[in-house]
Design an enzyme around this catalytic site. Structure first.
Site, mmCIF file in Angstrom:
data_model
loop_
_atom_site.group_PDB
_atom_site.id
_atom_site.type_symbol
_atom_site.label_atom_id
_atom_site.label_comp_id
_atom_site.label_asym_id
_atom_site.label_seq_id
_atom_site.Cartn_x
_atom_site.Cartn_y
_atom_site.Cartn_z
ATOM 1 N N GLY A 292 -59.477 3.236 35.912
ATOM 2 C CA GLY A 292 -58.123 2.956 36.373
ATOM 3 C C GLY A 292 -58.022 1.649 37.153
ATOM 4 O O GLY A 292 -57.071 0.879 36.980
ATOM 5 N N THR A 293 -58.994 1.372 37.997
ATOM 6 C CA THR A 293 -58.936 0.167 38.826
ATOM 7 C C THR A 293 -58.923 -1.083 37.948
ATOM 8 O O THR A 293 -58.104 -1.996 38.139
ATOM 9 C CB THR A 293 -60.151 0.115 39.777
ATOM 10 O OG1 THR A 293 -60.125 1.306 40.583
ATOM 11 C CG2 THR A 293 -60.122 -1.102 40.676
ATOM 12 N N ASN B 212 -51.004 9.601 44.080
ATOM 13 C CA ASN B 212 -52.275 10.312 44.206
ATOM 14 C C ASN B 212 -52.420 11.081 45.508
ATOM 15 O O ASN B 212 -53.231 11.993 45.596
ATOM 16 C CB ASN B 212 -53.442 9.334 44.061
ATOM 17 C CG ASN B 212 -53.277 8.104 44.917
ATOM 18 O OD1 ASN B 212 -52.307 7.365 44.779
ATOM 19 N ND2 ASN B 212 -54.206 7.885 45.821
ATOM 20 N N GLN C 147 -52.956 9.481 37.718
ATOM 21 C CA GLN C 147 -52.801 10.870 38.177
ATOM 22 C C GLN C 147 -51.913 11.686 37.251
ATOM 23 O O GLN C 147 -52.000 12.909 37.234
ATOM 24 C CB GLN C 147 -52.195 10.895 39.590
ATOM 25 C CG GLN C 147 -53.104 10.352 40.658
ATOM 26 C CD GLN C 147 -54.232 11.301 41.012
ATOM 27 O OE1 GLN C 147 -54.126 12.504 40.853
ATOM 28 N NE2 GLN C 147 -55.332 10.762 41.507
ATOM 29 N N HIS D 118 -61.991 9.985 34.251
ATOM 30 C CA HIS D 118 -62.557 10.990 35.158
ATOM 31 C C HIS D 118 -61.496 11.813 35.895
ATOM 32 O O HIS D 118 -61.830 12.784 36.569
ATOM 33 C CB HIS D 118 -63.565 10.359 36.138
ATOM 34 C CG HIS D 118 -62.997 9.498 37.209
ATOM 35 N ND1 HIS D 118 -62.796 9.934 38.490
ATOM 36 C CD2 HIS D 118 -62.599 8.202 37.190
ATOM 37 C CE1 HIS D 118 -62.314 8.938 39.206
ATOM 38 N NE2 HIS D 118 -62.177 7.870 38.444
ATOM 39 N N CYS E 270 -60.654 4.484 54.734
ATOM 40 C CA CYS E 270 -61.528 4.324 55.885
ATOM 41 C C CYS E 270 -62.089 2.912 55.810
ATOM 42 O O CYS E 270 -62.853 2.595 54.913
ATOM 43 C CB CYS E 270 -62.641 5.356 55.782
ATOM 44 S SG CYS E 270 -63.554 5.586 57.281
HETATM 45 N N1 PLP Z 1 -54.775 4.813 40.487
HETATM 46 C C1 PLP Z 1 -54.631 6.028 41.002
HETATM 47 C C2 PLP Z 1 -53.252 6.591 41.192
HETATM 48 C C3 PLP Z 1 -55.750 6.787 41.359
HETATM 49 O O1 PLP Z 1 -55.608 8.001 41.888
HETATM 50 C C4 PLP Z 1 -57.051 6.213 41.166
HETATM 51 C C5 PLP Z 1 -58.258 6.931 41.578
HETATM 52 O O2 PLP Z 1 -58.250 7.784 42.406
HETATM 53 C C6 PLP Z 1 -57.131 4.937 40.597
HETATM 54 C C7 PLP Z 1 -55.977 4.264 40.275
HETATM 55 C C8 PLP Z 1 -58.459 4.296 40.346
HETATM 56 O O3 PLP Z 1 -59.040 4.810 39.169
HETATM 57 P P1 PLP Z 1 -60.605 4.665 38.889
HETATM 58 O O4 PLP Z 1 -61.294 5.543 39.879
HETATM 59 O O5 PLP Z 1 -60.783 5.147 37.468
HETATM 60 O O6 PLP Z 1 -60.962 3.226 39.031
#
Ligand code: PLP
Length: 396
Positions: free
Chosen positions: A57-58, A144, A172, A194, A323
């Site tokens: 996602g990132t 999230n 999410q 994941h 954090c």
């Molecule tokens: N965007 C949202 C809304 C998320 O909840 C998360 C991860 O918790 C991410 C992006 C990041 O995804 P990834 O962990 O696959 O990089």
């Protein structure tokens, strides 16, 4: 991981073949990747050619936000504004802030209401102010931390008449609530394996066919030259298996989870009457909140203490706050929703998923009074120490 994802992954990991190679093993791996692409596309309402595999996602959020910004501002240097909701995940938030610090972007933050839902009136006013200066709009599909489902279709309807592309982080939302890329009108949409029963380390960005993105990562020209790097066949197969499974049972699973979530909310409020539910109540599943999300603030408690005591009692929860260098900071999402720093300190998120049962919910409700009492003591001690520290002029 879901059983089907684990099976697909294990099978593929025992085979060889780079999907870009021309020999037999390569062609076989290529077929697996393309079938996975088709399966994922079908689960998300996209065309297979719109699926760009990434590491998660990132990366998908980075590619969408930077890629749209660079492409749109290259076409017209006057397009510098990014309209972004205040409750985005850091994958979007920090990317937008980086573009502002290094690439000349101007960020306009769009507020949310007290349930965490983006204010459409503000978005409308900001678009109307000067539509030609906007590079993109970014609005997550569901939050999230507090689980609020966002008005993505309405945001697209405001942006589309001006040709402004909208990105949505659906990490999410995908397979938790219905997500249909084609129907959404979005330019780009980010998903991650994941979060849906697939493996860590793979995700995808859906990119509408008429949308131009500038690549972030360069190399062998894989994935329409938008994301170079050898494709991970095993992870793609597992991701597609999880997506197919998740999409096929979405209605039944959402109903089951929402029932458990409502029981959890009722149980928590009965066990600790001063707990406050954050985000929309959504009782009986009206589509306003993720079916698997419950989020509370516990006045006077330290969220971290509650987390640690619950963990000792066998319940794994989250505070949702970042954090930084060991210093817990109140959640930017709760602050954007109008919570005070004091109230945001007592946040706790409980999420449930495909393995959660009614017995798990009962175990949480049973553990909560003791955990709450201990976290409240810690909260009082922490408050005392903050008052004393303030008195000395030191900062912690
Ligand atoms: N965007 C949202 C809304 C998320 O909840 C998360 C991860 O918790 C991410 C992006 C990041 O995804 P990834 O962990 O696959 O990089």
């Amino acid at each position: 991981m879901s059983a089907s994802a684990l099976a697909a992954m294990t099978q593929e990991m025992s085979r060889t073949g780079n999907p870009s190679s021309l020999h037999g093993a390569g062609r076989r791996a290529h077929r697996v990747v393309e079938e996975s692409r088709e399966r994922l596309a079908a689960a998300a309402g996209a065309h297979p050619s719109e699926v760009i595999f990434t590491s998660g996602g990132t990366e998908s959020d980075n590619l969408a936000v930077k890629g749209l910004y660079w492409a749109r501002s290259a076409q017209d240097p006057a397009r510098r504004r990014i309209l972004c909701s205040t409750v985005e995940h850091h994958a979007v938030l920090d990317t937008v802030e980086w573009l502002a610090a290094h690439e000349g972007a101007e960020v306009t933050w769009i507020d949310v209401d007290s349930t965490g839902r983006m204010r459409l009136d503000e978005l409308e006013a900001e678009i109307a102010r000067d539509p030609s200066s906007i590079a993109l709009v970014t609005l997550m599909w569901a939050n999230n931390e507090v689980g609020t489902v966002q008005p993505v279709a309405e945001a697209v309807a405001l942006a589309a008449p001006h040709g402004i592309p909208v990105h949505s982080d659906a990490v999410q939302a995908f397979t938790a609530v219905p997500v249909d890329f084609r129907a959404s009108g979005l330019a780009t949409l980010a998903v991650s394996a994941h979060k849906i029963g697939g493996p860590v380390g793979i995700g995808a960005l859906l990119v509408r066919r008429d949308i131009v993105l500038t690549a972030v990562q360069h190399g062998g020209g894989h994935e329409r030259a938008l994301r170079s790097g050898t494709l991970n066949t095993a992870a793609a197969a597992a991701f597609a298996a999880a997506a197919g499974e998740g999409a096929s049972r979405i209605a039944a699973e959402a109903e089951r989870l929402a029932g458990l979530r409502d029981a959890l909310i009722e149980g928590v409020l009965a066990a600790v009457p001063d707990a406050v539910l954050s985000g929309p109540a959504d009782v009986g599943q009206t589509g306003e909140r993720l079916p698997g999300n419950a989020h509370f603030t516990f006045p006077g408690c330290e969220g971290d203490s509650l987390l640690f005591v619950l963990d000792m009692l066998g319940v794994q929860s989250s505070t949702g706050s970042a954090c930084t260098a060991g210093v817990p900071r109140p959640s930017h999402v709760l602050l954007a929703m109008g919570y005070s720093e004091e109230a945001a300190r007592g946040a706790q998120r409980f999420t449930i998923g495909h393995t959660t049962t009614a017995a798990d919910v009962e175990a949480l409700v049973a553990a909560l009074p003791e955990a709450h009492a201990r976290a409240k003591q810690a909260g009082m001690a922490a408050k005392q120490s903050r008052i004393q520290t303030a008195g000395t002029g030191l900062s912690v």
